[in-house]
Motif scaffolding. Structure first.
Motif, PDB file in Angstrom:
ATOM      1  N   ALA A 270       0.865  -1.208   0.019  1.00 54.78           N
ATOM      2  CA  ALA A 270       0.009   0.057   0.044  1.00 54.78           C
ATOM      3  C   ALA A 270       0.862   1.105   0.148  1.00 54.78           C
ATOM      4  O   ALA A 270       0.664   2.217  -0.756  1.00 54.78           O
ATOM      5  CB  ALA A 270      -0.932  -0.082   1.240  1.00 54.78           C
ATOM      6  N   LEU A 271       1.897   1.246   0.986  1.00 56.24           N
ATOM      7  CA  LEU A 271       2.780   2.643   0.860  1.00 56.24           C
ATOM      8  C   LEU A 271       3.459   2.614  -0.361  1.00 56.24           C
ATOM      9  O   LEU A 271       3.640   3.743  -0.963  1.00 56.24           O
ATOM     10  CB  LEU A 271       3.720   2.333   1.835  1.00 56.24           C
ATOM     11  N   PHE A 272       4.078   1.527  -1.140  1.00 54.34           N
ATOM     12  CA  PHE A 272       4.572   1.618  -2.549  1.00 54.34           C
ATOM     13  C   PHE A 272       3.631   2.208  -3.508  1.00 54.34           C
ATOM     14  O   PHE A 272       3.846   3.205  -4.269  1.00 54.34           O
ATOM     15  CB  PHE A 272       5.359   0.244  -3.008  1.00 54.34           C
ATOM     16  N   ARG A 273       2.539   1.642  -3.502  1.00 52.64           N
ATOM     17  CA  ARG A 273       1.379   2.233  -4.487  1.00 52.64           C
ATOM     18  C   ARG A 273       1.055   3.636  -4.207  1.00 52.64           C
ATOM     19  O   ARG A 273       0.940   4.495  -5.173  1.00 52.64           O
ATOM     20  CB  ARG A 273       0.230   1.208  -4.432  1.00 52.64           C
ATOM     21  N   LEU A 345      12.513   0.940  -2.215  1.00 51.44           N
ATOM     22  CA  LEU A 345      13.394   0.758  -0.972  1.00 51.44           C
ATOM     23  C   LEU A 345      12.457   1.659   0.194  1.00 51.44           C
ATOM     24  O   LEU A 345      12.487   1.455   1.248  1.00 51.44           O
ATOM     25  CB  LEU A 345      14.636   1.743  -0.989  1.00 51.44           C
ATOM     26  N   GLU A 346      11.373   2.409  -0.229  1.00 55.01           N
ATOM     27  CA  GLU A 346      10.634   3.352   0.539  1.00 55.01           C
ATOM     28  C   GLU A 346       9.865   2.441   1.694  1.00 55.01           C
ATOM     29  O   GLU A 346       9.939   2.758   3.057  1.00 55.01           O
ATOM     30  CB  GLU A 346       9.588   4.129   0.056  1.00 55.01           C
ATOM     31  N   PRO A 347       9.235   1.204   1.500  1.00 56.26           N
ATOM     32  CA  PRO A 347       8.504   0.485   2.383  1.00 56.26           C
ATOM     33  C   PRO A 347       9.385   0.112   3.582  1.00 56.26           C
ATOM     34  O   PRO A 347       8.757  -0.559   4.588  1.00 56.26           O
ATOM     35  CB  PRO A 347       7.730  -0.321   2.061  1.00 56.26           C
ATOM     36  N   TYR A 348      10.837  -0.071   3.598  1.00 53.78           N
ATOM     37  CA  TYR A 348      11.673  -0.913   4.156  1.00 53.78           C
ATOM     38  C   TYR A 348      12.795  -0.169   5.015  1.00 53.78           C
ATOM     39  O   TYR A 348      14.151  -0.619   5.032  1.00 53.78           O
ATOM     40  CB  TYR A 348      12.339  -1.876   3.108  1.00 53.78           C
ATOM     41  N   ASP A 353      17.791   1.455   6.403  1.00 53.37           N
ATOM     42  CA  ASP A 353      18.293   2.949   6.970  1.00 53.37           C
ATOM     43  C   ASP A 353      19.744   2.873   7.729  1.00 53.37           C
ATOM     44  O   ASP A 353      20.503   3.706   8.098  1.00 53.37           O
ATOM     45  CB  ASP A 353      17.193   3.400   7.882  1.00 53.37           C
ATOM     46  N   GLY A 354      19.871   1.587   8.324  1.00 56.09           N
ATOM     47  CA  GLY A 354      21.145   1.491   9.082  1.00 56.09           C
ATOM     48  C   GLY A 354      22.536   1.387   8.063  1.00 56.09           C
ATOM     49  O   GLY A 354      23.649   1.633   8.729  1.00 56.09           O
ATOM     50  N   ALA A 532       6.446  12.088  12.402  1.00 58.76           N
ATOM     51  CA  ALA A 532       5.393  11.738  11.557  1.00 58.76           C
ATOM     52  C   ALA A 532       5.603  12.537  10.271  1.00 58.76           C
ATOM     53  O   ALA A 532       5.009  11.803   9.134  1.00 58.76           O
ATOM     54  CB  ALA A 532       4.022  12.277  12.139  1.00 58.76           C
ATOM     55  N   ASN A 533       6.233  13.426  10.282  1.00 57.34           N
ATOM     56  CA  ASN A 533       6.534  14.130   8.728  1.00 57.34           C
ATOM     57  C   ASN A 533       8.161  14.116   8.335  1.00 57.34           C
ATOM     58  O   ASN A 533       8.461  14.761   7.478  1.00 57.34           O
ATOM     59  CB  ASN A 533       6.091  15.664   8.954  1.00 57.34           C
ATOM     60  N   ALA A 534       8.900  13.462   9.214  1.00 56.80           N
ATOM     61  CA  ALA A 534      10.372  13.501   8.945  1.00 56.80           C
ATOM     62  C   ALA A 534      10.787  12.908   7.584  1.00 56.80           C
ATOM     63  O   ALA A 534      12.081  12.957   7.177  1.00 56.80           O
ATOM     64  CB  ALA A 534      11.011  12.869  10.092  1.00 56.80           C
ATOM     65  N   ASP A 535      10.054  11.983   7.049  1.00 58.81           N
ATOM     66  CA  ASP A 535      10.554  11.586   5.823  1.00 58.81           C
ATOM     67  C   ASP A 535       9.966  11.562   4.472  1.00 58.81           C
ATOM     68  O   ASP A 535      10.652  11.892   3.340  1.00 58.81           O
ATOM     69  CB  ASP A 535      10.578   9.833   6.130  1.00 58.81           C
ATOM     70  N   PHE A 536       8.563  11.352   4.410  1.00 58.01           N
ATOM     71  CA  PHE A 536       8.072  11.296   3.065  1.00 58.01           C
ATOM     72  C   PHE A 536       7.667  12.559   2.502  1.00 58.01           C
ATOM     73  O   PHE A 536       6.920  12.716   1.650  1.00 58.01           O
ATOM     74  CB  PHE A 536       6.784  10.243   3.271  1.00 58.01           C
ATOM     75  N   TRP A 537       8.258  13.671   3.303  1.00 60.86           N
ATOM     76  CA  TRP A 537       8.037  14.900   2.682  1.00 60.86           C
ATOM     77  C   TRP A 537       8.511  15.114   1.340  1.00 60.86           C
ATOM     78  O   TRP A 537       8.165  16.078   0.588  1.00 60.86           O
ATOM     79  CB  TRP A 537       8.865  15.960   3.804  1.00 60.86           C
ATOM     80  N   VAL A 538       9.294  14.283   0.690  1.00 58.95           N
ATOM     81  CA  VAL A 538      10.066  14.604  -0.588  1.00 58.95           C
ATOM     82  C   VAL A 538       8.838  14.277  -1.535  1.00 58.95           C
ATOM     83  O   VAL A 538       9.137  14.467  -2.749  1.00 58.95           O
ATOM     84  CB  VAL A 538      10.880  13.755  -0.584  1.00 58.95           C
ATOM     85  N   TYR A 539       7.569  13.713  -1.281  1.00 58.43           N
ATOM     86  CA  TYR A 539       6.625  13.580  -2.228  1.00 58.43           C
ATOM     87  C   TYR A 539       5.478  14.609  -2.077  1.00 58.43           C
ATOM     88  O   TYR A 539       4.367  14.290  -1.715  1.00 58.43           O
ATOM     89  CB  TYR A 539       6.083  12.351  -2.327  1.00 58.43           C
ATOM     90  N   PRO A 540       5.854  16.050  -1.978  1.00 55.70           N
ATOM     91  CA  PRO A 540       4.871  16.973  -1.331  1.00 55.70           C
ATOM     92  C   PRO A 540       3.761  17.408  -2.228  1.00 55.70           C
ATOM     93  O   PRO A 540       2.522  17.540  -1.743  1.00 55.70           O
ATOM     94  CB  PRO A 540       5.673  18.193  -1.021  1.00 55.70           C
ATOM     95  N   GLU A 541       3.893  17.462  -3.608  1.00 55.76           N
ATOM     96  CA  GLU A 541       3.030  18.193  -4.566  1.00 55.76           C
ATOM     97  C   GLU A 541       1.701  17.234  -4.627  1.00 55.76           C
ATOM     98  O   GLU A 541       0.696  17.746  -4.660  1.00 55.76           O
ATOM     99  CB  GLU A 541       3.508  18.305  -5.784  1.00 55.76           C
ATOM    100  N   ALA A 542       2.017  15.782  -4.270  1.00 55.74           N
ATOM    101  CA  ALA A 542       0.756  14.971  -4.775  1.00 55.74           C
ATOM    102  C   ALA A 542      -0.191  15.060  -3.489  1.00 55.74           C
ATOM    103  O   ALA A 542      -1.406  14.677  -3.523  1.00 55.74           O
ATOM    104  CB  ALA A 542       1.108  13.607  -4.809  1.00 55.74           C
ATOM    105  N   THR A 543       0.165  15.569  -2.336  1.00 59.64           N
ATOM    106  CA  THR A 543      -0.672  15.649  -1.034  1.00 59.64           C
ATOM    107  C   THR A 543      -1.350  17.069  -0.898  1.00 59.64           C
ATOM    108  O   THR A 543      -2.122  17.003  -0.134  1.00 59.64           O
ATOM    109  CB  THR A 543       0.004  15.175   0.128  1.00 59.64           C
TER     110      THR A 543
END
Length: 544
Positions: A270-273, A345-348, A353-354, A532-543
C-alpha cells in the motif's frame, strides 16, 4: 556506472537530506531562532540553532541589500543577497563580529575550524517580489507561481570539508549525527530555508505594516532552496572513488535486500503504491526546457503509466520486488527504472536505513600504492575493470575531444575543446579510461613478473593511474565506466548523480554543463519536524 545511467538517478530514502531529517526527528532535536537583527531594508544577521542529544550547531546568516545588476548565479560572483556559515556550537558576540567581517565576502575572507560550512544564496527576484507584495497586502501568493519556481532563494555554493579554513571532515567524522556524508552541508541548507521564510515575511511586514500576513504553512512547505550547480562539481565523481563506491554499494546493497524478500506485506504494498501515485502526480510540477531532460521526462511519464498498471496487479506473488525490477529492466527507460529502484526501498526503513553511515569513506585508505604487485597482475586488473577503455579507439578525435583544466582566475574546474583551445598543457587527470588504456599499452613491453615499483621508478607519470587501478579492484563502484573526455559526454550526468544522493529534486539542466535543482521542497520547517513528517515529505505536491 555508465554516465547515462548515473544521469538518471533519483533521490531515495538513503539520500543525505532524508537521513538528516529522520535522525533529527528520532532524536528529538530542538530548534531555536536565537537572533534576528535585520533592519527595514533587509540588512543584518540572524542565528538559528539546532540542538541534538550531544551538541548544538548554529546557522549564522547575513542578509545584504544587493543591487539587481550584481545578482548572478556564477561562482565568480562577488556579492549575494545572503551569506551563511554553519557554526559548531552557539556563537558569541565576538564570533558574530569575526564572521561578519569574513562570511559576507566568501572566498575573499577566512573562516576557522569553528565553522563547518560556508555558503551564499540569491533571490529568485520574480517570486520574491511577488510573495513580498502579496503578503504585504494581506494576501497569500499565487500557488501556481510557487509551484512553477519552487524556491525564494537559490544557493550558488555550499562549501565544507576544510575549504576556506572551515573544519576538515576529520573534525566531525566521529560524531554520530555527522557520520553519513554531507550532513553538515545538508543541515546548513535546511536551516537556510527557515531563514529565507523568515526574511520574506520580515520584508512583507516592513512594506505592509499591520496589513501584512504570514505565509500560509502549506504554501511555505512547497518552497525549497534552489541550487545552481556547474562544472565545479563534476570532477567529484572522478576524484573520490572510495566515497562514490560506498554510495553506490550501499544503494545496491539496500536494493539487493529488498529484492531478496520472499513476500511483501499488505501495508508495504500500500505504501509503495501510494508513493508511486504521488510520484506520478508530482511529475507534473517538474519544469525544464533542456531537450535531453524533456525527452527523459516524456519517457518517465509513459513509464509511470505502465508501472501504475503493473503495480496494481502483480505484487502478491513470491519475490514481488525482484519480479518488478526484472520486468522493469526490459519495459522501462533508465529514468523509470531508477525511480522504481528508489520507490521499492521506501517501505523498508528498518531493513535499509542502518546502511546510511556506511556511505562515508576514508579516502586515504586507497592512496598507498602496492609496489610489490607484478605487472602481470596489474594488467589483469585493467582488463577486468576497464574493458570498455581497452576497446575504445583513443586515436579518434571524438574520443578525446574534451580536456579538463582549472581556471587561473577562480581555481575552478573547466571543460574545454582540445582541438580548439590551447589547454592540453594544463589538462587535469580526469580521463581515467584513457589513462588506464595508456598504462596497459605501456606494460606490454615489460616482463610480467616485474614489480610495479620497478616500473614506476622508470615511469612515474603512471603513478596516479596505477593507484586508480588498484582502488578499482577494492572499490568497483568507484570508477565511471565511461569516457569523460568524449565529444558526446554530458557533464550534467555527473552533476545529477551526485545531487541525487544529496536528495535533490526537479533536475533542470540549463545547458550540458550546469543544472538547477531544488532541496528540501515539501519538508517541514525545523520547529514543525517530528517523526510523523520527517521522511516522506519528498513527495509533497501530490498531497496538496
Amino acid at each position: 556506472m555508465r554516465l547515462s545511467r548515473l544521469g538518471s538517478l533519483h533521490q531515495c530514502r538513503l539520500s543525505f537530506m532524508r537521513q538528516l531529517t529522520r535522525r533529527m526527528a528520532l532524536e528529538g532535536w530542538h530548534f531555536t531562532r536565537t537572533a534576528f537583527e535585520v533592519d527595514a531594508s533587509g540588512v543584518g544577521h540572524a542565528v538559528y540553532t539546532a540542538t541534538g542529544p550531544d551538541r548544538s550547531y548554529s546557522l549564522v546568516a547575513f542578509a545584504h541589500d544587493l543591487p539587481d545588476h550584481l545578482r548572478s548565479d556564477r561562482v565568480i560572483a562577488e556579492a549575494w543577497d545572503a551569506t551563511f556559515t554553519l557554526f559548531d556550537g552557539v556563537p558569541g558576540t565576538e564570533d558574530i563580529a569575526r564572521l561578519s567581517r569574513n562570511v559576507p565576502v566568501q572566498e575573499a575572507g577566512r573562516i576557522s575550524e569553528s565553522e563547518l560550512s560556508l555558503s551564499r544564496a540569491n533571490r529568485s527576484v520574480r517570486l520574491w517580489t511577488h510573495v513580498v507584495d502579496r503578503l504585504a497586502a494581506g494576501q497569500q501568493p499565487d500557488a501556481g507561481m510557487i509551484a512553477e519556481v519552487g524556491y525564494l532563494m537559490r544557493t550558488t555554493a555550499v562549501y565544507g570539508s576544510g575549504k576556506f579554513g572551515a573544519a576538515d571532515r576529520e573534525v566531525i567524522a566521529g560524531r554520530a549525527e555527522m557520520a553519513a556524508p554531507f550532513q553538515a552541508e545538508m543541515l546548513s541548507v535546511y536551516l537556510t530555508r527557515w531563514f529565507v521564510r523568515d526574511m520574506v515575511e520580515h520584508m512583507a511586514r516592513m512594506k505592509g505594516g499591520a496589513r501584512a500576513v504570514r505565509l500560509e504553512p502549506g504554501l511555505a512547505r512547497r518552497l525549497g532552496i534552489g541550487n545552481s550547480t556547474g562544472l565545479g562539481m563534476a570532477p567529484f565523481l572522478v576524484n573520490h572513488p572510495m566515497l562514490v563506491n560506498n554510495w553506490i554499494l550501499v544503494r545496491e546493497t539496500a536494493l539487493a535486500r529488498v529484492r531478496a524478500l520472499p513476500r511483501a506485506a499488505p501495508e508495504e504494498i500500500a505504501l509503495f503504491r501510494d508513493l508511486l501515485a504521488r510520484s506520478a502526480r508530482a511529475l507534473d510540477h517538474w519544469r525544464t526546457e533542456h531537450p535531453v531532460q524533456l525527452a527523459k521526462l516524456a519517457a518517465l511519464k509513459a513509464d509511470l503509466a505502465t508501472l501504475l498498471a503493473r503495480a496494481g496487479t502483480d505484487l502478491g506473488r513470491d519475490h514481488p520486488w525482484d519480479r518488478l525490477i526484472t520486468w522493469a529492466e526490459g519495459a522501462l527507460s533508465p529514468e523509470g527504472q531508477e525511480l522504481l529502484v528508489s520507490l521499492v526501498l521506501e517501505p523498508y526503513g528498518p531493513l535499509v536505513d542502518g546502511l546510511g553511515p556506511c556511505m562515508a569513506a576514508v579516502e586515504e585508505a586507497g592512496f598507498r600504492i602496492d609496489g610489490a604487485m607484478t605487472l602481470a597482475q596489474l594488467a589483469a586488473l585493467i582488463e577486468a575493470h576497464y574493458p570498455w577503455a581497452l576497446t575504445t579507439d583513443w586515436s579518434a578525435p571524438a574520443a578525446t575531444a574534451r580536456a579538463w583544466y582549472v581556471s587561473e582566475e577562480k581555481l575552478e574546474p573547466r571543460l574545454g575543446e582540445r582541438a580548439e583551445e590551447p589547454i592540453e598543457p594544463y589538462e587535469q587527470p580526469l580521463g581515467p579510461g584513457r589513462d588506464a588504456a595508456r598504462l596497459h599499452a605501456a606494460l606490454a613491453g615489460w616482463p610480467g613478473d616485474t614489480t610495479l615499483a620497478t616500473f614506476l621508478l622508470h615511469h612515474p607519470e603512471y603513478r596516479h593511474t596505477a593507484r586508480r587501478v588498484q582502488i578499482a579492484a577494492k572499490a568497483p563502484y568507484g570508477e565511471l565506466r565511461d569516457n569523460t573526455l568524449a565529444a558526446e559526454m554530458l557533464p550534467i550526468d555527473m552533476l545529477r548523480a551526485k545531487l541525487s544522493f544529496f536528495g535533490a529534486t526537479s533536475f533542470d539542466p540549463r545547458s550540458d554543463r550546469w543544472i538547477r535543482i531544488t532541496m528540501f521542497a515539501g519538508a517541514p520547517y525545523p520547529p514543525e519536524l517530528d517523526s510523523a513528517n520527517a521522511d516522506f515529505w519528498v513527495y509533497p505536491e501530490a498531497t496538496a
